[in-house]
Design a protein around this motif. Sequence first.
Motif, PDB file in Angstrom:
ATOM      1  N   VAL A  33      33.633  47.487  42.219  1.00 29.33           N
ATOM      2  CA  VAL A  33      34.920  46.813  41.997  1.00 29.33           C
ATOM      3  C   VAL A  33      35.099  46.539  40.504  1.00 29.33           C
ATOM      4  CG1 VAL A  33      36.181  44.649  42.395  1.00 29.33           C
ATOM      5  CG2 VAL A  33      35.054  45.809  44.322  1.00 29.33           C
ATOM      6  N   ALA A  34      34.026  46.062  39.878  1.00 26.83           N
ATOM      7  CA  ALA A  34      34.105  45.723  38.446  1.00 26.83           C
ATOM      8  C   ALA A  34      34.389  46.969  37.607  1.00 26.83           C
ATOM      9  CB  ALA A  34      32.802  45.056  37.989  1.00 26.83           C
ATOM     10  N   VAL A  61      36.940  49.216  48.732  1.00 31.88           N
ATOM     11  CA  VAL A  61      36.575  48.838  47.358  1.00 31.88           C
ATOM     12  C   VAL A  61      37.819  48.903  46.466  1.00 31.88           C
ATOM     13  CG1 VAL A  61      35.264  49.583  45.311  1.00 31.88           C
ATOM     14  CG2 VAL A  61      34.149  49.538  47.556  1.00 31.88           C
ATOM     15  N   VAL A  62      38.592  49.979  46.636  1.00 29.62           N
ATOM     16  CA  VAL A  62      39.822  50.122  45.842  1.00 29.62           C
ATOM     17  C   VAL A  62      40.748  48.937  46.129  1.00 29.62           C
ATOM     18  CG1 VAL A  62      41.909  51.523  45.500  1.00 29.62           C
ATOM     19  CG2 VAL A  62      39.672  52.646  45.735  1.00 29.62           C
ATOM     20  N   GLY A  63      40.894  48.604  47.417  1.00 34.45           N
ATOM     21  CA  GLY A  63      41.769  47.485  47.796  1.00 34.45           C
ATOM     22  C   GLY A  63      41.371  46.195  47.094  1.00 34.45           C
ATOM     23  N   GLU A  64      40.057  45.973  47.019  1.00 36.66           N
ATOM     24  CA  GLU A  64      39.590  44.752  46.360  1.00 36.66           C
ATOM     25  C   GLU A  64      39.857  44.836  44.852  1.00 36.66           C
ATOM     26  OE1 GLU A  64      35.632  43.645  47.621  1.00 36.66           O
ATOM     27  OE2 GLU A  64      35.431  42.231  45.940  1.00 36.66           O
ATOM     28  N   ALA A  65      39.621  46.008  44.271  1.00 33.76           N
ATOM     29  CA  ALA A  65      39.775  46.151  42.814  1.00 33.76           C
ATOM     30  C   ALA A  65      41.224  45.984  42.368  1.00 33.76           C
ATOM     31  CB  ALA A  65      39.248  47.511  42.372  1.00 33.76           C
ATOM     32  N   ILE A  66      42.156  46.432  43.199  1.00 34.66           N
ATOM     33  CA  ILE A  66      43.559  46.419  42.742  1.00 34.66           C
ATOM     34  C   ILE A  66      44.329  45.202  43.260  1.00 34.66           C
ATOM     35  CG2 ILE A  66      43.614  48.952  42.618  1.00 34.66           C
ATOM     36  CD1 ILE A  66      45.388  48.900  45.162  1.00 34.66           C
ATOM     37  N   ALA A  67      43.644  44.309  43.963  1.00 32.73           N
ATOM     38  CA  ALA A  67      44.328  43.132  44.519  1.00 32.73           C
ATOM     39  C   ALA A  67      45.079  42.401  43.397  1.00 32.73           C
ATOM     40  CB  ALA A  67      43.315  42.207  45.181  1.00 32.73           C
ATOM     41  N   GLY A  68      46.357  42.183  43.601  1.00 37.04           N
ATOM     42  CA  GLY A  68      47.179  41.491  42.596  1.00 37.04           C
ATOM     43  C   GLY A  68      47.587  42.389  41.440  1.00 37.04           C
ATOM     44  N   ARG A  69      47.176  43.671  41.470  1.00 35.21           N
ATOM     45  CA  ARG A  69      47.475  44.566  40.332  1.00 35.21           C
ATOM     46  C   ARG A  69      48.100  45.880  40.804  1.00 35.21           C
ATOM     47  NH1 ARG A  69      42.198  44.429  36.381  1.00 35.21           N
ATOM     48  NH2 ARG A  69      43.705  45.435  35.014  1.00 35.21           N
ATOM     49  N   ARG A  70      48.740  45.859  41.959  1.00 41.52           N
ATOM     50  CA  ARG A  70      49.254  47.103  42.536  1.00 41.52           C
ATOM     51  C   ARG A  70      50.161  47.868  41.574  1.00 41.52           C
ATOM     52  NH1 ARG A  70      50.123  51.429  43.482  1.00 41.52           N
ATOM     53  NH2 ARG A  70      50.912  52.467  45.347  1.00 41.52           N
ATOM     54  N   ASP A  71      50.974  47.112  40.801  1.00 39.37           N
ATOM     55  CA  ASP A  71      51.938  47.781  39.930  1.00 39.37           C
ATOM     56  C   ASP A  71      51.290  48.549  38.784  1.00 39.37           C
ATOM     57  OD1 ASP A  71      53.777  46.677  41.549  1.00 39.37           O
ATOM     58  OD2 ASP A  71      54.439  45.112  40.150  1.00 39.37           O
ATOM     59  N   ALA A  91      48.598  58.313  61.498  1.00 38.92           N
ATOM     60  CA  ALA A  91      47.624  57.246  61.792  1.00 38.92           C
ATOM     61  C   ALA A  91      46.625  57.094  60.647  1.00 38.92           C
ATOM     62  CB  ALA A  91      46.897  57.569  63.104  1.00 38.92           C
ATOM     63  N   ALA A  92      46.168  58.218  60.089  1.00 37.43           N
ATOM     64  CA  ALA A  92      45.176  58.149  58.998  1.00 37.43           C
ATOM     65  C   ALA A  92      45.782  57.463  57.782  1.00 37.43           C
ATOM     66  CB  ALA A  92      44.704  59.560  58.628  1.00 37.43           C
ATOM     67  N   CYS A  93      47.031  57.807  57.485  1.00 37.23           N
ATOM     68  CA  CYS A  93      47.680  57.195  56.323  1.00 37.23           C
ATOM     69  C   CYS A  93      47.816  55.682  56.534  1.00 37.23           C
ATOM     70  CB  CYS A  93      49.055  57.828  56.104  1.00 37.23           C
ATOM     71  SG  CYS A  93      49.955  57.113  54.735  1.00 37.23           S
ATOM     72  N   GLU A  94      48.200  55.298  57.726  1.00 41.26           N
ATOM     73  CA  GLU A  94      48.369  53.863  57.979  1.00 41.26           C
ATOM     74  C   GLU A  94      47.034  53.124  57.884  1.00 41.26           C
ATOM     75  OE1 GLU A  94      50.728  53.777  61.568  1.00 41.26           O
ATOM     76  OE2 GLU A  94      52.503  54.470  60.453  1.00 41.26           O
ATOM     77  N   ARG A  95      45.951  53.770  58.326  1.00 45.39           N
ATOM     78  CA  ARG A  95      44.619  53.151  58.164  1.00 45.39           C
ATOM     79  C   ARG A  95      44.279  53.005  56.679  1.00 45.39           C
ATOM     80  NH1 ARG A  95      43.191  56.702  62.450  1.00 45.39           N
ATOM     81  NH2 ARG A  95      42.301  58.194  60.979  1.00 45.39           N
ATOM     82  N   SER A  96      44.569  54.045  55.903  1.00 47.91           N
ATOM     83  CA  SER A  96      44.268  53.985  54.460  1.00 47.91           C
ATOM     84  C   SER A  96      45.081  52.870  53.793  1.00 47.91           C
ATOM     85  CB  SER A  96      44.569  55.334  53.794  1.00 47.91           C
ATOM     86  OG  SER A  96      43.632  56.296  54.215  1.00 47.91           O
ATOM     87  N   LEU A  97      46.347  52.751  54.180  1.00 42.51           N
ATOM     88  CA  LEU A  97      47.190  51.693  53.599  1.00 42.51           C
ATOM     89  C   LEU A  97      46.597  50.314  53.906  1.00 42.51           C
ATOM     90  CD1 LEU A  97      50.746  53.057  54.548  1.00 42.51           C
ATOM     91  CD2 LEU A  97      49.795  52.909  52.246  1.00 42.51           C
ATOM     92  N   ARG A  98      46.141  50.153  55.143  1.00 38.97           N
ATOM     93  CA  ARG A  98      45.562  48.852  55.528  1.00 38.97           C
ATOM     94  C   ARG A  98      44.292  48.565  54.733  1.00 38.97           C
ATOM     95  NH1 ARG A  98      47.362  50.080  60.704  1.00 38.97           N
ATOM     96  NH2 ARG A  98      45.398  51.031  61.328  1.00 38.97           N
ATOM     97  N   ARG A  99      43.426  49.585  54.606  1.00 36.81           N
ATOM     98  CA  ARG A  99      42.164  49.366  53.888  1.00 36.81           C
ATOM     99  C   ARG A  99      42.403  49.024  52.419  1.00 36.81           C
ATOM    100  NH1 ARG A  99      39.797  53.623  57.510  1.00 36.81           N
ATOM    101  NH2 ARG A  99      40.726  55.183  56.159  1.00 36.81           N
ATOM    102  N   MET A 100      43.408  49.659  51.831  1.00 31.87           N
ATOM    103  CA  MET A 100      43.676  49.390  50.402  1.00 31.87           C
ATOM    104  C   MET A 100      44.642  48.218  50.221  1.00 31.87           C
ATOM    105  SD  MET A 100      43.616  53.145  48.595  1.00 31.87           S
ATOM    106  CE  MET A 100      44.772  54.025  49.633  1.00 31.87           C
ATOM    107  N   LYS A 101      45.148  47.704  51.368  1.00 30.81           N
ATOM    108  CA  LYS A 101      46.081  46.560  51.370  1.00 30.81           C
ATOM    109  C   LYS A 101      47.304  46.830  50.496  1.00 30.81           C
ATOM    110  CE  LYS A 101      42.606  42.987  52.320  1.00 30.81           C
ATOM    111  NZ  LYS A 101      41.310  43.638  52.133  1.00 30.81           N
TER     112      LYS A 101
END
Length: 284
Positions: A33-34, A61-71, A91-101
Motif C-alpha cells: 500500500v505504501a 491493496v489498490v483499493g486501500e492505497a487509493i482510498a480518498g484519492r480516486r481522482d 460479474a467480474a467487473c462488478e467484483r473488481s469495482l467492489r474490491r477497489m471500492k
Amino acid sequence: MKDYLLPSGSRMPVLGQGTWNMGEDPSARAAEVAALRLGMDLGVSLIDSAEMYGEGGAEEVVGEAIAGRRDEVFLVSKVYPQNADRRGVQAACERSLRRMKVERIDLYLLHWRGNVPLAETLEAFVRLREQGKIGDFGVSNFDLDDMLEAGALPGGELVATDQVLYNLAQRGIEWDLLPWCRERRIPVMAYSPLESDPASQAGLLGNPQLGAVARRHGVAPARVALAWLLRQDGVVVIPKAVRQQHVRENRAALELAPALTAEDLAQLDAGFPAPRRRRPLAMR
Ligand code: NAP
C-alpha cells in the motif's frame, strides 16, 4: 506527465505501477500500500491490476492505497479469459469495482485470449462502457492476428490498448505489432519492463552495454531500461515495485528518457538487437 488519448476522450499516463504478486502475503500488505501511495505522491497516477493477481488480493491493496484519492489515479484492471463471456464479464467487473471500492475502472482489459468468442467479450465491454462502469476497454497478450480479428468485430474500433511483454531483452513486437498499433494510435502497455523473474532480470540488468550507458549517466541500469521504453512513441510502461527505492528509481526514468543520446541508443541496440524476423508474441 505525457499521456495518450483513448477512444473515450480520457488520457492514459505514460508511466504506471504494476501490482502482480501484490495482495498475496498479508505481512507484505502495508509495504505494498505504501509503495503505491508513494508512487502517487510522485505523480505516477496509473495503477495496473487484475482479478488474477492474488485472486483479488491485489485489487484490495489498490483499493486501500487509493482510498480518498480516486481522482488522482487512472485505474486499469483485467478480466480472466474464463470469465470473459457476456454475464461473466459483467460479474467480474462488478467484483473488481467492489474490491477497489470505486465506481468505475478507467481501462478494463481481457487478460489473454481464451475460448470465449471475442465478439461476445467485446459486446460485454461495450455494455460496461455504456453503464459507466468502465471508461475504456482493451486487450492483453494479443498478437497482430488477434488485433486484426478484434478490429474487424463490432466494438473492435474501441480497443484502446494491447498490454504485452516488452523490454530491452524482449523486442519481438517491434517487428509488426508495435508499428501496427502506432499507425492506429493505439498505445501499447509494456509489461514486465524489467523482466520480473530473477534470472531473466539478472540477465537484463547485468548486460554490459546497458551497464555502460547507465554509468555514463550515473544511474542504475533499471532506470535506463525503463527510460528506453518511455522515450518511444506509443508505449506506456508499468513497472511493479514494492521497495520504495525502486519506486523512486522508476519515477526518475521519466526525466532520463529525453536525455538518452544517439550513442546510448546505438549501444543499447548493440546489447539488445532489434528483431530481424517475425516471432510469436512472448508472454509471461
Ligand atoms: P517488472 O515490473 O518488470 O519487475 C518487477 C520486479 O522488479 C520486482 O521484483 C521489483 O522488486 C523489481 N524492481 C522494480 N523496480 C526496480 C528497480 N528500479 N531496480 C531493480 N529492481 C526493480 O515485472 P512485472 O511485475 O512482471 O510487470 C509489471 C506489471 O505488468 C505487473 O506488476 C502487472 O501489473 C503487469 N503484468 C501484466 C501481464 C499481463 O499478462 N498482462 C503479465 C505480467 C505483468 P520489488 O517489488 O521488490 O521492488
